[in-house]
Design a protein around this motif. Structure first.
Motif, PDB file in Angstrom:
ATOM      1  N   THR A   1       5.630  -2.048   7.430  1.00 10.93           N
ATOM      2  CA  THR A   1       6.569  -1.595   7.114  1.00 10.93           C
ATOM      3  C   THR A   1       7.003  -2.407   5.962  1.00 10.93           C
ATOM      4  N   GLY A   2       6.919  -4.026   6.322  1.00 12.42           N
ATOM      5  CA  GLY A   2       8.692  -4.957   6.705  1.00 12.42           C
ATOM      6  C   GLY A   2       7.819  -6.025   5.494  1.00 12.42           C
ATOM      7  N   SER A   3       6.925  -5.449   5.223  1.00 11.51           N
ATOM      8  CA  SER A   3       6.815  -6.765   3.724  1.00 11.51           C
ATOM      9  C   SER A   3       7.824  -6.620   2.166  1.00 11.51           C
TER      10      SER A   3
ATOM     11  N   ARG B   1       4.900   1.375  19.196  1.00  8.98           N
ATOM     12  CA  ARG B   1       4.538   1.928  18.030  1.00  8.98           C
ATOM     13  C   ARG B   1       5.590   1.967  16.901  1.00  8.98           C
ATOM     14  N   ARG B   2       6.987   1.882  17.407  1.00  7.91           N
ATOM     15  CA  ARG B   2       7.784   1.747  16.252  1.00  7.91           C
ATOM     16  C   ARG B   2       8.141   0.531  15.781  1.00  7.91           C
ATOM     17  N   ASP B   3       7.816  -0.537  17.245  1.00  8.90           N
ATOM     18  CA  ASP B   3       7.381  -2.121  16.603  1.00  8.90           C
ATOM     19  C   ASP B   3       6.828  -2.075  15.320  1.00  8.90           C
ATOM     20  N   LEU B   4       5.172  -1.556  15.710  1.00  7.99           N
ATOM     21  CA  LEU B   4       4.053  -1.687  14.833  1.00  7.99           C
ATOM     22  C   LEU B   4       4.947  -1.043  13.443  1.00  7.99           C
ATOM     23  N   VAL B   5       5.331  -0.519  13.590  1.00  7.64           N
ATOM     24  CA  VAL B   5       5.554   0.444  11.921  1.00  7.64           C
ATOM     25  C   VAL B   5       6.684  -0.520  11.440  1.00  7.64           C
TER      26      VAL B   5
ATOM     27  N   ALA C   1      -3.760 -24.253   9.456  1.00  9.46           N
ATOM     28  CA  ALA C   1      -5.359 -24.432   9.230  1.00  9.46           C
ATOM     29  C   ALA C   1      -4.814 -22.264   8.436  1.00  9.46           C
ATOM     30  N   LEU C   2      -5.214 -22.033   7.772  1.00 10.76           N
ATOM     31  CA  LEU C   2      -4.757 -20.286   6.800  1.00 10.76           C
ATOM     32  C   LEU C   2      -6.727 -20.051   7.035  1.00 10.76           C
ATOM     33  N   VAL C   3      -6.324 -19.065   8.037  1.00 16.38           N
ATOM     34  CA  VAL C   3      -8.160 -18.256   7.887  1.00 16.38           C
ATOM     35  C   VAL C   3      -8.208 -17.296   7.078  1.00 16.38           C
ATOM     36  N   ALA C   4      -8.736 -16.848   6.449  1.00 15.19           N
ATOM     37  CA  ALA C   4      -9.571 -16.138   5.485  1.00 15.19           C
ATOM     38  C   ALA C   4      -8.145 -14.821   5.864  1.00 15.19           C
ATOM     39  N   CYS C   5      -6.001 -15.338   5.330  1.00 19.04           N
ATOM     40  CA  CYS C   5      -5.626 -14.519   5.767  1.00 19.04           C
ATOM     41  C   CYS C   5      -4.646 -13.903   4.412  1.00 19.04           C
ATOM     42  N   GLU C   6      -3.360 -13.068   4.445  1.00 19.59           N
ATOM     43  CA  GLU C   6      -2.980 -12.667   3.669  1.00 19.59           C
ATOM     44  C   GLU C   6      -1.778 -14.338   3.131  1.00 19.59           C
ATOM     45  N   ALA C   7      -1.997 -13.830   1.575  1.00 20.93           N
ATOM     46  CA  ALA C   7      -1.408 -14.803   0.736  1.00 20.93           C
ATOM     47  C   ALA C   7      -0.250 -14.528  -0.159  1.00 20.93           C
ATOM     48  N   PHE C   8      -0.107 -14.611  -1.172  1.00 24.53           N
ATOM     49  CA  PHE C   8       0.676 -14.362  -1.879  1.00 24.53           C
ATOM     50  C   PHE C   8       1.026 -13.159  -2.263  1.00 24.53           C
ATOM     51  N   ASP C   9       1.074 -12.287  -3.195  1.00 21.26           N
ATOM     52  CA  ASP C   9       1.721 -10.686  -3.000  1.00 21.26           C
ATOM     53  C   ASP C   9       0.538  -9.920  -2.144  1.00 21.26           C
ATOM     54  N   ASN C  10      -0.516 -10.270  -1.422  1.00 20.57           N
ATOM     55  CA  ASN C  10      -1.518  -9.099  -0.619  1.00 20.57           C
ATOM     56  C   ASN C  10      -0.947  -8.822   0.546  1.00 20.57           C
ATOM     57  N   PHE C  11       0.169  -8.755   0.606  1.00 24.29           N
ATOM     58  CA  PHE C  11       1.134  -8.828   2.410  1.00 24.29           C
ATOM     59  C   PHE C  11       1.900  -6.962   1.872  1.00 24.29           C
ATOM     60  N   PRO C  12       1.046  -5.813   2.485  1.00 25.18           N
ATOM     61  CA  PRO C  12      -0.634  -5.491   2.934  1.00 25.18           C
ATOM     62  C   PRO C  12      -1.356  -5.754   2.112  1.00 25.18           C
ATOM     63  N   PRO C  13      -2.702  -5.914   2.730  1.00 19.21           N
ATOM     64  CA  PRO C  13      -3.870  -5.870   1.703  1.00 19.21           C
ATOM     65  C   PRO C  13      -3.795  -4.660   1.285  1.00 19.21           C
ATOM     66  N   LYS C  14      -4.728  -4.811   0.224  1.00 16.16           N
ATOM     67  CA  LYS C  14      -5.643  -3.069  -0.920  1.00 16.16           C
ATOM     68  C   LYS C  14      -5.943  -2.061   0.224  1.00 16.16           C
ATOM     69  N   PRO C  15      -7.017  -2.878   0.970  1.00 15.39           N
ATOM     70  CA  PRO C  15      -7.559  -1.379   1.764  1.00 15.39           C
ATOM     71  C   PRO C  15      -6.855  -1.008   2.799  1.00 15.39           C
TER      72      PRO C  15
ATOM     73  N   LYS D   1       1.306   4.101   4.318  1.00 10.72           N
ATOM     74  CA  LYS D   1       1.531   4.913   3.961  1.00 10.72           C
ATOM     75  C   LYS D   1       1.979   6.322   5.382  1.00 10.72           C
ATOM     76  N   LEU D   2       0.628   5.576   5.849  1.00 12.82           N
ATOM     77  CA  LEU D   2       0.483   6.978   6.788  1.00 12.82           C
ATOM     78  C   LEU D   2       1.140   6.634   7.563  1.00 12.82           C
ATOM     79  N   LEU D   3       1.793   5.531   8.027  1.00 12.76           N
ATOM     80  CA  LEU D   3       2.921   4.710   9.466  1.00 12.76           C
ATOM     81  C   LEU D   3       4.442   5.434   8.683  1.00 12.76           C
ATOM     82  N   ARG D   4       4.926   5.912   7.338  1.00 12.66           N
ATOM     83  CA  ARG D   4       5.815   5.734   6.890  1.00 12.66           C
ATOM     84  C   ARG D   4       6.239   7.235   7.189  1.00 12.66           C
ATOM     85  N   LEU D   5       4.931   8.268   7.728  1.00 14.44           N
ATOM     86  CA  LEU D   5       5.595   9.889   7.024  1.00 14.44           C
ATOM     87  C   LEU D   5       5.531  10.213   8.627  1.00 14.44           C
ATOM     88  N   PRO D   6       6.325  11.158   9.285  1.00 16.02           N
ATOM     89  CA  PRO D   6       6.476  11.485   9.873  1.00 16.02           C
ATOM     90  C   PRO D   6       5.611  12.098  10.712  1.00 16.02           C
ATOM     91  N   GLY D   7       5.021  11.536  12.602  1.00 18.02           N
ATOM     92  CA  GLY D   7       4.407  11.750  12.846  1.00 18.02           C
ATOM     93  C   GLY D   7       3.049  10.939  12.714  1.00 18.02           C
TER      94      GLY D   7
END
Length: 286
Positions: free
Chosen positions: A202-204, A194-198, A120-134, A140-146
């Protein structure tokens, strides 16, 4: 809350128990099983299992070498099904869409894939929408130092939590702050979380790879319910139809008065659609 030790680390989960068909609920970033707190009580006769995947709201960090890419977490979901010895399970996803790759993964153990009886796929990422545009500015912030620390601090603010231009844009209703605290506090308190979150955020993979994996979903011949939201700011409007058409046994339901988090905005309607789908596909409540 029970915990199971998997190859990537410990996974906490909630389990309603019982003899009914097993429903395994995925969640968004960074969320947990409380995303489904309004829906699960409406699913009498089912065993509802809600793992807290390592998307940023998990309480115990994963191993430093854990693969927390989209595909890595999808494989972890399959490992979770095997660890609980679930069979003919219905995997239900909302917001995070990477779990669908489990059934298209040629590298995953066949036994893991065989445990998925339906999706059951409920309003979820699909195709090339990883991550969604918004969500891409946050990535991008998560890739920066700090950046990870700053992102965690921003999650305290009213704007991030409730403004339609930020996290509040994921649903029409206001998510209670105590629920949001449960989603955001782990990354505030623990740098390893936070390490796991990043790693996840950033793992798409690149667009070409995402679309290649998506095309493999055509081989999944078990029942698939696609539920799409009419006021979704995260998932493109045509993705629901395209997903339903992709699967040999796919069907589409549209819920107009909802944002991405349909379990938050329209839990009763979603529970009705889920139970009808399950009854029609051999997984009626007991």
């Amino acid at each position: 809350m029970p915990r199971v030790e998997l190859s990537a680390g410990p996974i906490d989960y909630a389990d309603t128990g019982g003899e009914g068909p097993a429903l395994v609920f995925g969640h968004g970033f960074p969320m947990s099983g409380t995303q489904w707190r309004k829906v699960v009580p409406l699913l009498d006769g089912y065993r509802c299992i809600l793992p807290t995947l390592p998307l940023g709201a998990h309480l115990a960090p994963m191993r430093p070498d854990a693969d927390l890419t989209q595909f890595g977490v999808a494989r972890l979901l399959g490992e979770f099904l095997a660890a609980l010895d679930l069979r003919d399970a219905t995997v239900v996803l909302n917001d995070w869409g990477g779990g669908q790759f489990l059934v298209a993964d040629g590298m995953a153990p066949a036994d893991h894939v065989a445990r998925v009886g339906r999706l059951a796929l409920v309003a979820c990422e699909a195709f090339d929408n990883f991550p969604p545009k918004p969500a891409r500015p946050a990535v991008k912030l998560l890739r920066l130092p700090g950046g990870p620390w700053l992102h965690a601090q921003i999650s305290r603010t009213w704007f991030y939590r409730h403004a339609k231009a930020a996290y509040g844009g994921m649903c029409e209703n206001r998510i209670p702050d105590d629920v949001l605290d449960g989603w955001f506090t782990p990354a505030l308190r623990d740098k390893e979380i936070r390490r796991d979150l990043v790693k996840f955020a950033t793992g798409s993979p690149p667009r070409r790879e995402l679309l290649a994996w998506t095309d493999r979903l055509r081989t999944f011949d078990r029942p698939v319910l696609v539920v799409w939201a009419g006021k979704d700011r995260m998932m493109p409007a045509d993705h629901g139809r395209r997903l339903a058409e992709l699967f040999p046994d796919g069907r589409l339901v549209e819920i107009p008065d909802s944002g991405t988090l349909i379990p938050e905005d329209q839990p009763e309607r979603l529970a009705e659609e889920l139970t009808a789908f399950l009854a029609e596909t051999g997984a009626a409540a007991k």
